[in-house]
Enzyme design. Structure first.
Site, PDB file in Angstrom:
ATOM      1  N   TRP A 166       0.868  -1.182   0.000  1.00  0.00           N
ATOM      2  CA  TRP A 166       0.000   0.000   0.000  1.00  0.00           C
ATOM      3  C   TRP A 166       0.910   1.239   0.000  1.00  0.00           C
ATOM      4  CZ3 TRP A 166      -2.149   2.625   4.867  1.00  0.00           C
ATOM      5  CH2 TRP A 166      -3.108   3.583   4.522  1.00  0.00           C
ATOM      6  N   ASP A 222      -0.544  -5.723   9.250  1.00  0.00           N
ATOM      7  CA  ASP A 222      -1.541  -4.697   8.962  1.00  0.00           C
ATOM      8  C   ASP A 222      -2.847  -5.384   8.569  1.00  0.00           C
ATOM      9  OD1 ASP A 222      -2.918  -2.453   8.288  1.00  0.00           O
ATOM     10  OD2 ASP A 222      -1.719  -1.933   6.526  1.00  0.00           O
ATOM     11  N   ALA A 234      -6.357  -4.363   7.540  1.00  0.00           N
ATOM     12  CA  ALA A 234      -7.277  -3.272   7.178  1.00  0.00           C
ATOM     13  C   ALA A 234      -8.583  -3.799   6.601  1.00  0.00           C
ATOM     14  CB  ALA A 234      -6.598  -2.339   6.179  1.00  0.00           C
ATOM     15  N   LYS A 269     -12.953  -0.083   6.644  1.00  0.00           N
ATOM     16  CA  LYS A 269     -13.625  -0.802   5.564  1.00  0.00           C
ATOM     17  C   LYS A 269     -14.689  -1.751   6.096  1.00  0.00           C
ATOM     18  CE  LYS A 269     -10.698   1.302   3.222  1.00  0.00           C
ATOM     19  NZ  LYS A 269      -9.470   1.192   2.485  1.00  0.00           N
TER      20      LYS A 269
HETATM   21  C1  LIG Z   1      -3.312  -1.852   3.596  1.00  0.00           C
HETATM   22  C2  LIG Z   1      -3.988  -0.749   4.342  1.00  0.00           C
HETATM   23  N1  LIG Z   1      -3.612  -0.491   5.590  1.00  0.00           N
HETATM   24  C3  LIG Z   1      -4.185   0.469   6.319  1.00  0.00           C
HETATM   25  C4  LIG Z   1      -5.196   1.250   5.802  1.00  0.00           C
HETATM   26  C5  LIG Z   1      -5.710   2.307   6.723  1.00  0.00           C
HETATM   27  O1  LIG Z   1      -6.948   2.787   6.600  1.00  0.00           O
HETATM   28  P1  LIG Z   1      -7.520   3.880   7.597  1.00  0.00           P
HETATM   29  O2  LIG Z   1      -6.420   4.747   8.064  1.00  0.00           O
HETATM   30  O3  LIG Z   1      -8.516   4.620   6.777  1.00  0.00           O
HETATM   31  O4  LIG Z   1      -8.154   3.126   8.727  1.00  0.00           O
HETATM   32  C6  LIG Z   1      -5.620   1.030   4.478  1.00  0.00           C
HETATM   33  C7  LIG Z   1      -6.651   1.854   3.859  1.00  0.00           C
HETATM   34  O5  LIG Z   1      -6.825   1.954   2.682  1.00  0.00           O
HETATM   35  C8  LIG Z   1      -5.006  -0.005   3.745  1.00  0.00           C
HETATM   36  O6  LIG Z   1      -5.372  -0.297   2.481  1.00  0.00           O
END
Ligand SMILES: Cc1ncc(COP(=O)(O)O)c(C=O)c1O
Length: 399
Positions: free
Chosen positions: A131, A212, A214, A247
């Site tokens: 990401w 991670d 998500a 999400k």
């Molecule tokens: C791989 C990954 N990690 C973490 C996040 C963190 O999302 P948020 O900060 O909106 O909770 C995302 C969001 O797109 C993601 O795709």
């Protein structure tokens, strides 16, 4: 004057893509760029259980006074159970400490700060690709970043042999970032057997995993998507997990997430929590409460948990159905290429596997928007546009 010295920075590519999509007047335009879930009407609605929980929270809320730097204690506990599974040995042993963060991104940054406090020389290894925001979130505080091989474009899956060999060469105390499930941007996940094969590498070499998560529940299921991290938590003395409610609860703008740290023992755990509280105080002081209060409300009610789980299952099934339909349509429109890997991938994203010029052609000639690396958000497809999209891809591939 001081601020006038600052250079104008280029816009974030995703924001630029969103603006270009909005400005495109073509009626058949398709947005596969932005990484949010969409239903079959192209909307990202408030989850039903969230709506109900929110009403209950607001009706009961008597004050807006501060909660705590570590956030809402009830939420933190509920997230520990959701992420690690009720009764996980590390929870029973009192080895886990949790801090609420501003979204999963905030949790990732808290983890990066904790690592820097423990070992400023630590190198954080991320998969290739990963990401895009992992890079600034994990290295913006001065930590050094490195990459390990992960994705094999030829098969659309994890290049496990290369990944395994690369990790098996890392020095002790290297930090290794892993995606729990629904790898962003490729959709290629480790199988359960591959997680089991990797664990001894981490044990033997003394590596610190930073997982991670998500997209819990958007891949195979709430427990299934946490298989690897639960296994690693059982088999290793230390582990960091960043979890996001953006999400799976659809709480995006409420900035709701948590950082869970598994420690060798309770003394180490208490020290880690004290450090995390200090880190939070230095950056933003307290996390926002609204989303956390909603998640706690849902997870402490059987009825709301059932409703949330059903809606989450609906999201997951919609994505899986779209993956199957897309492969069928692509096979019909362009039989020369095998796209079946798309059905084996998990979560919202896949790499289409076309080059940057073809991505541009899709945008300019066919009004189909995706990031330059050809990542598509499967949830941006709908019954009305999936055929159009497959035909556009076929036309661009034919040149
Ligand atoms: C791989 C990954 N990690 C973490 C996040 C963190 O999302 P948020 O900060 O909106 O909770 C995302 C969001 O797109 C993601 O795709």
């Amino acid at each position: 004057m001081m601020l006038e010295r600052l250079d104008r920075l280029p816009d974030d590519p995703i924001l630029g893509l969103m603006a270009a999509f909005r400005a495109d007047p073509d009626a058949s335009k398709v947005d596969l760029g932005v990484g949010v879930y969409r239903n079959d009407r192209g909307e990202t609605p408030v989850v039903g259980a969230v709506r109900q929980a929110e009403e209950a929270v607001l009706a009961r809320q008597a004050s807006k006074t501060y909660v705590a730097p570590a956030g809402n204690a009830g939420f933190n506990q509920a997230m520990e159970k959701l992420v690690l599974g009720e009764g996980h040995p590390v929870l029973t042993a009192g080895r886990v400490r949790t801090i609420q963060g501003p979204g999963g991104s905030g949790a990732l940054r808290l983890g990066a700060e904790l690592i820097r406090a423990a070992s400023p020389q630590a190198i954080v290894h991320v998969p290739t690709p990963t990401w895009a925001n992992h890079i600034p979130l994990l290295s913006g505080n001065g930590l050094e970043l490195a990459q390990y091989p992960y994705f094999d474009g030829a098969t659309g899956s994890v290049n496990f042999n290369e990944m395994h060999a690369a990790l098996d060469k890392l020095p002790a105390r290297s930090v290794v970032v892993l995606h729990a499930s629904c790898h962003n941007p490729t959709g290629a996940d480790l199988t359960d057997a591959q997680w089991r094969e990797l664990l001894p590498v981490f044990q033997k070499r003394g590596l610190l995993p930073f997982i991670d998560m998500a997209y819990q529940g958007l891949g195979t299921g709430v427990a299934e998507d946490a298989y690897g991290l639960r296994l690693f938590a059982e088999g290793l003395p230390e582990l960091l997990i960043a979890s996001s409610c953006s999400k799976n609860f659809g709480l995006y703008r409420e900035r709701t997430g948590s950082l869970h740290v598994v420690n060798e023992n309770k003394t180490a755990a208490d020290a880690v929590l004290s450090q995390l509280v200090r880190i939070a105080r230095r950056i933003y002081s307290m996390p926002p409460d609204h989303g956390a209060a909603i998640v706690l409300e849902i997870l402490s009610s059987e009825v709301l948990t059932r409703s949330w789980t059903e809606e989450l299952t609906g999201m997951r099934k919609r994505i899986q159905g779209l993956r199957e339909e897309l492969v069928k349509r692509l096979a019909a429109a362009y039989p020369d290429k095998d796209f079946s890997y798309i059905t084996r991938q998990k979560g919202m994203f896949s790499y289409l596997g076309v080059d940057t010029a073809q991505v541009r052609a899709l945008r300019e000639k066919h009004h189909v928007y995706m990031t330059d690396d050809s990542r598509i958000n499967i949830a941006g497809l709908r019954a009305e546009n999936i055929g159009y999209f497959a035909d556009a891809v076929a036309k661009v591939l034919r040149g």
